[in-house]
Design a protein around this motif. Structure first.
Motif, PDB file in Angstrom:
ATOM      1  N   LEU A  44       5.194  -5.003  10.010  1.00  0.00           N
ATOM      2  CA  LEU A  44       6.283  -4.223   9.418  1.00  0.00           C
ATOM      3  C   LEU A  44       7.646  -4.809   9.787  1.00  0.00           C
ATOM      4  CD1 LEU A  44       7.043  -1.723   7.772  1.00  0.00           C
ATOM      5  CD2 LEU A  44       7.017  -0.384   9.898  1.00  0.00           C
ATOM      6  N   VAL A  45       7.747  -5.176  11.070  1.00  0.00           N
ATOM      7  CA  VAL A  45       9.007  -5.778  11.509  1.00  0.00           C
ATOM      8  C   VAL A  45       9.253  -7.099  10.774  1.00  0.00           C
ATOM      9  CG1 VAL A  45      10.191  -6.848  13.469  1.00  0.00           C
ATOM     10  CG2 VAL A  45       9.009  -4.659  13.762  1.00  0.00           C
ATOM     11  N   TRP A  47       7.955  -7.949   7.885  1.00  0.00           N
ATOM     12  CA  TRP A  47       8.250  -7.659   6.474  1.00  0.00           C
ATOM     13  C   TRP A  47       9.692  -7.184   6.295  1.00  0.00           C
ATOM     14  CZ3 TRP A  47       3.540  -4.755   3.875  1.00  0.00           C
ATOM     15  CH2 TRP A  47       2.487  -5.693   3.700  1.00  0.00           C
ATOM     16  N   LEU A  48      10.110  -6.284   7.213  1.00  0.00           N
ATOM     17  CA  LEU A  48      11.478  -5.788   7.118  1.00  0.00           C
ATOM     18  C   LEU A  48      12.476  -6.926   7.321  1.00  0.00           C
ATOM     19  CD1 LEU A  48      11.258  -2.363   9.018  1.00  0.00           C
ATOM     20  CD2 LEU A  48      11.499  -2.733   6.563  1.00  0.00           C
ATOM     21  N   GLY A  49      12.187  -7.752   8.311  1.00  0.00           N
ATOM     22  CA  GLY A  49      13.076  -8.880   8.558  1.00  0.00           C
ATOM     23  C   GLY A  49      13.117  -9.854   7.391  1.00  0.00           C
ATOM     24  N   SER A  50      11.905 -10.162   6.880  1.00  0.00           N
ATOM     25  CA  SER A  50      11.867 -11.097   5.744  1.00  0.00           C
ATOM     26  C   SER A  50      12.495 -10.477   4.499  1.00  0.00           C
ATOM     27  CB  SER A  50      10.416 -11.517   5.472  1.00  0.00           C
ATOM     28  OG  SER A  50       9.602 -10.370   5.159  1.00  0.00           O
ATOM     29  N   LEU A 148       1.991 -12.452   2.050  1.00  0.00           N
ATOM     30  CA  LEU A 148       2.925 -12.964   3.049  1.00  0.00           C
ATOM     31  C   LEU A 148       4.373 -12.927   2.549  1.00  0.00           C
ATOM     32  CD1 LEU A 148       0.924 -16.013   4.459  1.00  0.00           C
ATOM     33  CD2 LEU A 148       1.282 -13.796   5.561  1.00  0.00           C
ATOM     34  N   PHE A 149       4.571 -13.260   1.275  1.00  0.00           N
ATOM     35  CA  PHE A 149       5.939 -13.455   0.786  1.00  0.00           C
ATOM     36  C   PHE A 149       6.434 -12.359  -0.164  1.00  0.00           C
ATOM     37  CE2 PHE A 149       4.537 -17.695   1.982  1.00  0.00           C
ATOM     38  CZ  PHE A 149       5.584 -18.102   2.776  1.00  0.00           C
ATOM     39  N   LEU A 150       5.573 -11.353  -0.396  1.00  0.00           N
ATOM     40  CA  LEU A 150       6.005 -10.279  -1.302  1.00  0.00           C
ATOM     41  C   LEU A 150       7.289  -9.594  -0.817  1.00  0.00           C
ATOM     42  CD1 LEU A 150       5.460  -8.647  -3.838  1.00  0.00           C
ATOM     43  CD2 LEU A 150       4.020  -7.111  -2.477  1.00  0.00           C
ATOM     44  N   PRO A 151       7.392  -9.292   0.509  1.00  0.00           N
ATOM     45  CA  PRO A 151       8.642  -8.670   0.966  1.00  0.00           C
ATOM     46  C   PRO A 151       9.858  -9.563   0.736  1.00  0.00           C
ATOM     47  CG  PRO A 151       6.925  -8.379   2.598  1.00  0.00           C
ATOM     48  CD  PRO A 151       6.389  -9.373   1.607  1.00  0.00           C
TER      49      PRO A 151
END
Length: 549
Positions: A44-45, A47-50, A148-151
């Protein structure tokens, strides 16, 4: 008893084992859950960061996207609001309003806001859609890339759209404000120009096709460009200046365009005099039978008019090639005392435009001299449409050709001294008056001067007393006394403002002479604007005196 104890021990051991198993399993499950939660927290972190990184990247991409699109560095290129598209009706609509609706939109660039700015904004939005679509499409090619890259992709796309939509909103607000001020500017600019033209009563009167318009056309200032601009008013093609399709900048409004561009008649596209459309026009149509003395009267009057204007520190200058030839011929004829040649018959004769500048005023004086053959019938005079729009008419009458005077001319042996008017002079008058009335033109709103010519010969005949050139009523009564009472009555019924003159186009050399043709010119100028008078009140004939006599 020992068996019972053994059984209890076994049960206790079994419970203990089950408890231990449950504890171990629960502990392992807890560890697994904690690990999953920890992993999820890290994911989550991440994803949020990315997503945040993607959002920042998307915002930055959105910031540079509009200039990249406008610079042609993206796949999407804005459709250009080109002059060709304007002419084709793809930018401003199918046809303009007003006079220009017959010629369509000019070949010129429209103002940026809103016409090109809308196309630029649509291209930027199309680029933003493509960027988001391409990013998601490439991510879903493989599932693990999507996971991996959706966020990142989501944040990037969201950032692009947030940035682009903010830019679009700002552009809409700023563009709307600018467009509003443009609209107000166009309204004020047009209104002030129209008021100025109406105050000056400025129009273009074409001396070739006889059409009248307040809006001349103009040729592009670029000598290598063939574009004709038919409507130079402020509008969607320019508020203060216009850019022709060739790139040349030209001024808007008639007053400014007239200083720099060649004016054209918008109907026949013939060159008009410089400054056309910026000043008042006094059309002076001359009506009369063949040989009535129209051209001689005009020639003598124009020469003296020029001298009078010059003595008042003004100027009278021809403003066309034909007018230069007429003035030159008239000056030669007056200086040598010769008669000018009869006007050759032409179905559509060209007018003689002169620019009169006097006392801070400018007016175009258009002398419209048609051959007497044009006034034989309605059909012949039909082509002389300049008569329909003129406020002042001159009817030249040969008194020597009146039946009552012709006999005295024969008895005095003066028949060969001067050519007489041919045909019925009342028919020449009727060819115009009856045609105008049939066409619904109000004659009572026009001014008419009845000009008796050849006064020098008339004075040599007996029984011509009572004819005083200084008195309009005297000339009118002389006509009544010489057999044309019905004709005079008809003229007075047709026109509310009539004056009568008697002129000597050959013998009168001094403009102060009551019989000089310049008095008729002064009457026409004074009736148009008293500040354009070239004779003193003592020298001029009182207006509208003849009708009440």
């Amino acid at each position: 008893m020992p068996q019972l104890i053994a059984i209890l021990v076994l049960l206790a051991l079994g419970l203990l084992a089950v408890t231990i198993v449950i504890y171990v399993v629960g502990f392992l499950l807890w560890l697994l859950l904690a690990l999953v939660v920890r992993i999820f927290a890290w994911v989550l972190v991440i994803w949020l960061g990315s997503s945040l990184l993607g959002l920042v990247g998307g915002v930055l991409r959105g910031v540079v996207l509009p200039p990249f699109v406008l610079a042609g560095r993206e796949e999407e290129e804005p459709r250009i609001a080109s002059p060709e598209a304007v002419v084709a009706g793809e930018v401003l609509g199918k046809a303009p309003r007003g006079q220009a609706r017959h010629s369509g939109w000019d070949h010129a660039w429209p103002v940026y806001i809103p016409y090109q700015s809308k196309r630029d904004a649509n291209a930027v939005l199309a680029a933003a859609r493509r960027i988001g679509f391409d990013a998601f499409l490439s991510a879903f090619d493989r599932w693990f890339i999507a996971v991996l890259f959706l966020p990142v992709i989501t944040g990037y796309t969201l950032g692009v759209w947030v940035s682009v939509l903010c830019w679009y909103l700002i552009m809409q607000v700023l563009g709307g404000t600018v467009h509003l001020f443009q609209k107000l500017g166009v309204l004020v600019y047009r209104w002030s120009g129209q008021v100025a033209q109406k105050r000056r009563k400025a129009e273009l009167h074409c001396v070739k096709c006889y059409r009248v318009t307040p809006m001349p056309s103009y040729r592009c200032a670029n000598p290598h460009c063939s574009t004709i601009h038919h409507d130079v008013r402020p509008g969607p093609l320019g508020v203060t200046r216009r850019r022709c399709g060739c790139g040349t900048r030209i001024p808007v409004t008639v007053s400014k365009a007239a200083r720099h561009l060649t004016a054209l008649c918008p109907f026949c596209l013939e060159n008009a005099p410089d400054g056309s459309g910026t000043r008042r026009v006094l059309a002076v149509p001359v009506i009369g039978a063949v040989g009535a003395g129209k051209t001689q009267f005009l020639a003598t009057g124009v020469v003296e008019l020029g001298s009078r204007v010059e003595s008042l520190s003004g100027s009278l200058a021809p403003i066309s090639t034909g007018a230069e030839g007429f003035v030159r011929t008239a000056a030669n004829a007056v200086s040598t005392g010769r008669r000018v040649a009869k006007t050759a018959w032409d179905d559509r004769p060209e007018g003689v435009p002169l620019l009169l500048s006097l006392r801070g005023r400018e007016v175009e004086v258009h002398l419209m001299d048609a051959a007497g053959e044009n006034f034989v019938s309605w059909e012949r005079s039909q082509s002389l449409s300049y008569i329909d729009t003129a406020d002042t008419l001159l009817f030249v009458l040969d008194p020597l050709a009146l039946p009552a005077v012709r006999e005295r001319l024969r008895l005095a042996d003066e028949g060969d001294s001067v050519p007489l008017a041919q045909g019925d002079q009342e028919d020449a008058y009727a060819s115009v008056a009856d045609r105008l009335r049939a066409a619904g033109v109000r004659l009572d709103g026009k001014r008419l001067a009845v000009v008796l010519t050849k006064l020098d010969v008339l004075r040599r005949l007996p029984d011509t007393g009572g004819l005083d050139p200084e008195d309009s009523g005297s000339v009118r009564e002389w006509l009544r006394a010489n057999g044309v009472q019905g004709f005079v009555r008809r003229i007075d019924q047709d026109f509310r403002m009539v004056d009568y003159f008697a002129v000597d186009s050959l013998g009168a050399q001094d403009g102060a002479d009551p019989s000089h043709p310049v008095r008729v010119f002064d009457w026409a100028l004074r009736s148009t604007d008293p500040r354009l008078a070239v004779l003193s009140p003592r020298e001029s004939v009182p207006a509208a005196e003849g009708k009440g006599a």
